[in-house]
Design a protein around this motif. Structure first.
Motif, PDB file in Angstrom:
ATOM      1  N   UNK A  16       0.841  -1.204   0.000  1.00 40.82           N
ATOM      2  CA  UNK A  16       0.000   0.000   0.000  1.00 40.82           C
ATOM      3  C   UNK A  16       0.875   1.253   0.000  1.00 40.82           C
ATOM      4  N   UNK A  17       1.970   1.215   0.724  1.00 36.42           N
ATOM      5  CA  UNK A  17       2.901   2.352   0.697  1.00 36.42           C
ATOM      6  C   UNK A  17       3.495   2.547  -0.700  1.00 36.42           C
ATOM      7  N   UNK A  18       3.764   1.451  -1.405  1.00 33.55           N
ATOM      8  CA  UNK A  18       4.324   1.554  -2.750  1.00 33.55           C
ATOM      9  C   UNK A  18       3.388   2.325  -3.675  1.00 33.55           C
ATOM     10  N   UNK A  19       2.089   2.085  -3.584  1.00 30.62           N
ATOM     11  CA  UNK A  19       1.147   2.793  -4.452  1.00 30.62           C
ATOM     12  C   UNK A  19       1.248   4.300  -4.236  1.00 30.62           C
ATOM     13  N   UNK A  20       1.451   4.699  -3.005  1.00 35.86           N
ATOM     14  CA  UNK A  20       1.630   6.119  -2.711  1.00 35.86           C
ATOM     15  C   UNK A  20       2.962   6.626  -3.234  1.00 35.86           C
ATOM     16  N   UNK A  21       4.027   5.869  -3.011  1.00 34.68           N
ATOM     17  CA  UNK A  21       5.369   6.296  -3.418  1.00 34.68           C
ATOM     18  C   UNK A  21       5.455   6.526  -4.921  1.00 34.68           C
ATOM     19  N   UNK A  22       4.981   5.562  -5.718  1.00 41.65           N
ATOM     20  CA  UNK A  22       5.192   5.719  -7.160  1.00 41.65           C
ATOM     21  C   UNK A  22       4.351   6.849  -7.728  1.00 41.65           C
ATOM     22  N   UNK A  23       3.164   7.086  -7.149  1.00 41.57           N
ATOM     23  CA  UNK A  23       2.371   8.228  -7.599  1.00 41.57           C
ATOM     24  C   UNK A  23       3.057   9.544  -7.247  1.00 41.57           C
ATOM     25  N   UNK A  24       3.598   9.642  -6.043  1.00 43.73           N
ATOM     26  CA  UNK A  24       4.272  10.868  -5.624  1.00 43.73           C
ATOM     27  C   UNK A  24       5.455  11.172  -6.528  1.00 43.73           C
ATOM     28  N   UNK A  25       6.276  10.174  -6.815  1.00 43.94           N
ATOM     29  CA  UNK A  25       7.447  10.425  -7.657  1.00 43.94           C
ATOM     30  C   UNK A  25       7.049  10.926  -9.037  1.00 43.94           C
ATOM     31  N   UNK A  26       6.055  10.301  -9.655  1.00 44.99           N
ATOM     32  CA  UNK A  26       5.635  10.716 -10.994  1.00 44.99           C
ATOM     33  C   UNK A  26       5.042  12.115 -10.982  1.00 44.99           C
ATOM     34  N   UNK A  27       4.189  12.393 -10.008  1.00 42.41           N
ATOM     35  CA  UNK A  27       3.556  13.710  -9.941  1.00 42.41           C
ATOM     36  C   UNK A  27       4.564  14.797  -9.600  1.00 42.41           C
ATOM     37  N   UNK A  28       5.471  14.502  -8.661  1.00 43.02           N
ATOM     38  CA  UNK A  28       6.464  15.503  -8.285  1.00 43.02           C
ATOM     39  C   UNK A  28       7.265  15.963  -9.492  1.00 43.02           C
ATOM     40  N   UNK A  29       7.632  15.034 -10.357  1.00 46.01           N
ATOM     41  CA  UNK A  29       8.430  15.430 -11.516  1.00 46.01           C
ATOM     42  C   UNK A  29       7.617  16.273 -12.492  1.00 46.01           C
ATOM     43  N   UNK A  30       6.301  16.059 -12.517  1.00 43.34           N
ATOM     44  CA  UNK A  30       5.450  16.944 -13.319  1.00 43.34           C
ATOM     45  C   UNK A  30       5.412  18.343 -12.716  1.00 43.34           C
ATOM     46  N   UNK A  31       5.330  18.436 -11.403  1.00 45.35           N
ATOM     47  CA  UNK A  31       5.345  19.749 -10.756  1.00 45.35           C
ATOM     48  C   UNK A  31       6.697  20.436 -10.958  1.00 45.35           C
ATOM     49  N   UNK A  32       7.772  19.645 -10.954  1.00 41.43           N
ATOM     50  CA  UNK A  32       9.106  20.210 -11.156  1.00 41.43           C
ATOM     51  C   UNK A  32       9.286  20.763 -12.570  1.00 41.43           C
ATOM     52  N   UNK A  33       8.422  20.344 -13.511  1.00 42.30           N
ATOM     53  CA  UNK A  33       8.429  20.944 -14.839  1.00 42.30           C
ATOM     54  C   UNK A  33       7.880  22.368 -14.806  1.00 42.30           C
ATOM     55  N   UNK A  34       7.235  22.736 -13.704  1.00 41.55           N
ATOM     56  CA  UNK A  34       6.619  24.057 -13.559  1.00 41.55           C
ATOM     57  C   UNK A  34       7.174  24.750 -12.314  1.00 41.55           C
ATOM     58  N   UNK A  35       8.488  24.839 -12.168  1.00 44.64           N
ATOM     59  CA  UNK A  35       9.061  25.363 -10.916  1.00 44.64           C
ATOM     60  C   UNK A  35       8.779  26.841 -10.708  1.00 44.64           C
ATOM     61  N   UNK A  36       8.465  27.551 -11.770  1.00 41.77           N
ATOM     62  CA  UNK A  36       8.148  28.971 -11.657  1.00 41.77           C
ATOM     63  C   UNK A  36       6.750  29.194 -11.120  1.00 41.77           C
ATOM     64  N   UNK A  37       5.906  28.172 -11.202  1.00 43.67           N
ATOM     65  CA  UNK A  37       4.493  28.324 -10.874  1.00 43.67           C
ATOM     66  C   UNK A  37       4.084  27.563  -9.622  1.00 43.67           C
ATOM     67  N   UNK A  38       4.641  26.372  -9.409  1.00 38.23           N
ATOM     68  CA  UNK A  38       4.274  25.570  -8.241  1.00 38.23           C
ATOM     69  C   UNK A  38       5.062  26.083  -7.039  1.00 38.23           C
ATOM     70  N   UNK A  39       4.395  26.859  -6.211  1.00 37.74           N
ATOM     71  CA  UNK A  39       5.048  27.452  -5.042  1.00 37.74           C
ATOM     72  C   UNK A  39       5.406  26.384  -4.012  1.00 37.74           C
ATOM     73  N   UNK A  40       4.536  25.381  -3.889  1.00 39.95           N
ATOM     74  CA  UNK A  40       4.785  24.311  -2.939  1.00 39.95           C
ATOM     75  C   UNK A  40       3.938  23.113  -3.329  1.00 39.95           C
ATOM     76  N   UNK A  41       4.518  21.917  -3.188  1.00 38.96           N
ATOM     77  CA  UNK A  41       3.800  20.672  -3.456  1.00 38.96           C
ATOM     78  C   UNK A  41       4.051  19.732  -2.284  1.00 38.96           C
ATOM     79  N   UNK A  42       2.980  19.341  -1.616  1.00 39.47           N
ATOM     80  CA  UNK A  42       3.085  18.543  -0.404  1.00 39.47           C
ATOM     81  C   UNK A  42       2.545  17.142  -0.638  1.00 39.47           C
TER      82      UNK A  42
END
Length: 728
Positions: free
Chosen positions: A410-436
């Motif tokens: 169950x933790x793995x399902x959370x981990x892999x989603x976070x990693x994929x989404x985080x890298x999408x947010x990192x494509x927008x570093x000028x706009x995403x003030x914070x991602x939790x």
């Protein structure tokens, strides 16, 4: 709307760079767990967590002599391009901002850090400091502290329905003084880590903040008066304003903990007030409430940024985009001009049930790209800019697994989603003030039953794992997310891949370069690294976070971190399904001399209906073109499954090739995926095709759905790039 400078921005001078050559990569590679290749050197992940995690890792060393050196070995592998000669800036952001992305949904003062028998648990009383310093993690978000104080505050005897301002100030003075003066075990530890809490988010919940008669802990309720002089939400806003004014340090040298930088008017208001409500609240009323609260908070706290509406499930495409029109667009029309940021919650549903049928509904990949592009396109048209974003929760909701005791999968399902989404947010570093990422500490407040804890926890008790006993608190598998990212830092380099299912990013510090590769595919991916001539490293270290125990049933498998050292650059590496790898090496060659400035340019219209054989025309103007760089057309599509995703497209009257792939998996998933397709199709373009003003025409062979957004992602470079023009 307030103008802000991104915290990570730096000015860098533009320098010319000579024409590049791609380095031919020869050698060997791939992951190997064979015992004869294992190194005796220490493996950093072995100290990450409890005893169950030390066996879930391996460390090995490999050289070119241990496998084939044939150049043909990289044929068919995905090509990844690391341009160490060019820095990449998006807006004003040119470096990795750990304070925005390597975060925890917690604060440095919350009770969870000291809950339980700490002396016998990981970190003891020093758990919080040990965790955040070891992994270089930042806070955070708090939805409980403001509510607790409200439960203790009496009603103003002179103004029914309002909190007593004098009582708030008195309690606030006590809280700030105690924070700065306390000398017990917690006080010095908290103060030593407060620098990690400089961008805190606070948020109100529906109850008792929404003025519907719900009593506070003192038995009174917020005023429901709604007049031009006292609009609905005035009392709520005044309490929030007084709380922010008195419970935090207001200026340097004063007592108290750092003041929150962000305030969300309400956490996920529409879910309870509208979606599942027996008597739904009018949407306009909720959105005007946001305006009222924002006005009241700003009256005493001009330094706090306000936002909303903290959408729980921003499914813009639902009901053929009626959900967008009724909710998200409507919020922007009513309250957008009064918001400093838009806040969203984004979750994958990897184990969901729809009418009793198991389904998987993923946001990561093309769907999230379409969601963010549509939002940005509309705000650009409405306000002339992309409004800053706060992603105050994201990860995976594991519905069918929610009511089970803790287990690693169950933790793995959370981990892999976070990693994929985080890298999408990192494509927008000028706009995403914070991602939790939605990871709490111990969360006993959310326990479902004596045997079923809250799902999203950094810590568990030892007895929760099979084969373990004891009450001690140890890390869950979620700590491996922070182990993976713990050293990443530096200025951003230009990167690309020839397959959209591999997300790639790279950063160069003073001494090292870090490459991050994430696999959006449900199958393993072999990839080859390409560098500028003379810039390829001689030795690399890899750290891969993936789902191990392939021989076991799915739900019995455990996320693993595998460290490897290659004494020669491997020709290919293998990335497991939905896995993420961090590659690091000592810097090679000179510091970057070229500069790439990346900008999203949006069309003059959005959300256009699709009719068979009827061209849709978009104008994308005022592009700051350059002789070198890259261009990618981004076409957002919302259509029923089975309709064409392969339109004919011309750019400035030139036909372009539309890829048959997009980021992430098949959204249909044999009828067990998303209800309809909503995603961005990315079309790499020759940079010379782009003019200052551009005309894009799109034509489909069938009717139905919408082109939800259209933009050209343009990178203007001071030098020729390593990436081919067909790369993503």
């Amino acid at each position: 709307m307030l103008n802000r400078t991104h915290l990570s921005s730096r000015n860098r001078s533009a320098l010319a760079l000579t024409v590049l050559l791609t380095a031919g990569l020869q050698g060997c590679g791939g992951r190997s767990g064979d015992s004869d290749s294992a190194s005796s050197t220490s493996s950093s992940q072995q100290s990450v967590s409890s005893s169950s995690q030390t066996s879930a890792s391996s460390s090995s060393s490999m050289s070119a002599s241990s496998s084939s050196s044939s150049a043909a070995a990289s044929e068919g592998a995905t090509q990844v391009y690391i341009d160490s000669g060019v820095t990449r800036t998006v807006g004003d952001a040119d470096s990795f901002h750990r304070e925005a992305f390597i975060t925890l949904h917690a604060s440095h003062t919350e009770q969870d850090w000291w809950l339980g028998e700490n002396a016998e648990s990981v970190g003891g009383d020093n758990l919080m400091a040990e965790f955040v310093t070891k992994y270089d993690v930042y806070f955070g978000r708090d939805t409980g502290g403001m509510a607790w104080q409200l439960s203790q505050v009496p009603e103003d005897p002179e103004k029914p329905g309002y909190a007593d301002d004098e009582a708030i100030e008195s309690r606030g003075n006590d809280a700030t003084g105690w924070y700065s003066a306390r000398q017990d075990v917690r006080g010095p530890i908290q103060r030593a880590q407060e620098h990690r809490n400089q961008q805190m988010i606070v948020a109100a919940q529906q109850h008792p903040y929404w003025p519907n008669g719900t009593p506070t802990g003192q038995g009174w309720a917020f005023s429901q008066i709604d007049t031009p002089e006292e609009p609905l939400g005035t009392a709520t806003g005044q309490y929030m304003s007084q709380f922010l004014k008195h419970f935090f340090r207001q200026s340097e040298g004063e007592p108290g903990q750092p003041k929150p930088l962000y305030a969300e008017v309400m956490n996920e208001p529409l879910w309870e007030l509208v979606t599942v409500a027996e008597d739904p609240v009018d949407l306009t009323t909720i959105f005007e409430f946001h305006n009222t609260v924002a006005k009241e908070v700003r009256a005493l706290n001009p330094d706090v940024l306000l936002g909303g509406y903290t959408a729980a499930f921003p499914d813009f495409e639902k009901d053929n985009f009626n959900r967008w029109e009724e909710r998200d667009k409507h919020f922007l029309d009513v309250a957008g001009s009064n918001m400093d940021f838009i806040s969203l919650h984004l979750y994958d549903f990897p184990d969901f049930t729809d009418n009793g049928v198991p389904v998987k509904r993923y946001r990561k990949g093309a769907n999230m790209e379409a969601t963010l592009d549509m939002l940005n396109h509309y705000t650009d048209l409405s306000f002339g800019e992309e409004i800053p974003l706060i992603i105050s929760e994201y990860g995976a909701q594991v519905h069918r697994l929610r009511n089970e005791p803790w287990f690693p999968y169950r933790d793995w399902l959370t981990i892999n989603s976070i990693n994929s989404m985080m890298m999408a947010f990192m494509e927008r570093p000028h706009q995403v003030e914070k991602a939790l990422p939605f990871i709490t500490v111990k969360a006993e407040w959310g326990r479902i039953s004596p045997t079923v804890p809250y799902n999203f926890r950094l810590m568990r008790q030892q007895f929760e794992a099979e084969g373990e006993t004891g009450e001690e608190w140890v890390y869950t598998e979620l700590v491996k997310l922070y182990e993976l990212w713990k050293d990443v830092e530096g200025i951003r380099l230009d990167t690309a891949a020839n397959d959209p299912d591999l997300r790639v990013d790279a950063y160069r510090s003073d001494t090292e370069t870090f490459i991050i590769v994430n696999n959006l595919d449900f199958e393993a991916q072999e990839f080859a690294l390409n560098f500028r001539d003379g810039a390829a490293p001689a030795e690399i270290q890899t750290k891969q976070l993936f789902l191990g125990d392939q021989e076991l049933p799915l739900h019995d498998r455990t996320p693993m971190i595998e460290n490897q050292t290659y004494s020669e650059l491997p020709q290919t590496l293998t990335l497991e399904p939905e896995a993420t790898m961090v590659i690091r090496y000592s810097n090679t060659g000179n510091a970057p001399q070229g500069e790439l400035q990346e900008t999203n340019y949006y069309a003059n219209t959005y959300k256009q209906p699709i009719e068979s054989a009827q061209p849709i025309t978009f104008e994308v103007d005022d592009i700051n073109t350059s002789a070198e760089g890259f261009a990618i057309l981004r076409v957002g599509l919302g259509r029923e499954h089975g309709l064409s995703l392969q339109p004919e497209i011309t750019v400035n009257d030139e036909p372009v090739t539309v890829p048959t792939d997009w980021r992430g998996g098949d959204q249909y998933l044999d009828g067990k995926g998303r209800e309809s397709f909503f995603g961005v199709i990315e079309v790499p373009l020759p940079v010379e095709l782009i003019d200052v003003n551009n005309t894009v025409r799109i034509e489909f062979p069938d009717s139905g759905g919408y082109v939800s957004s259209l933009a050209i992602r343009y990178g203007a470079s001071t030098t020729a790039l390593l990436r081919p023009q067909t790369a993503f």
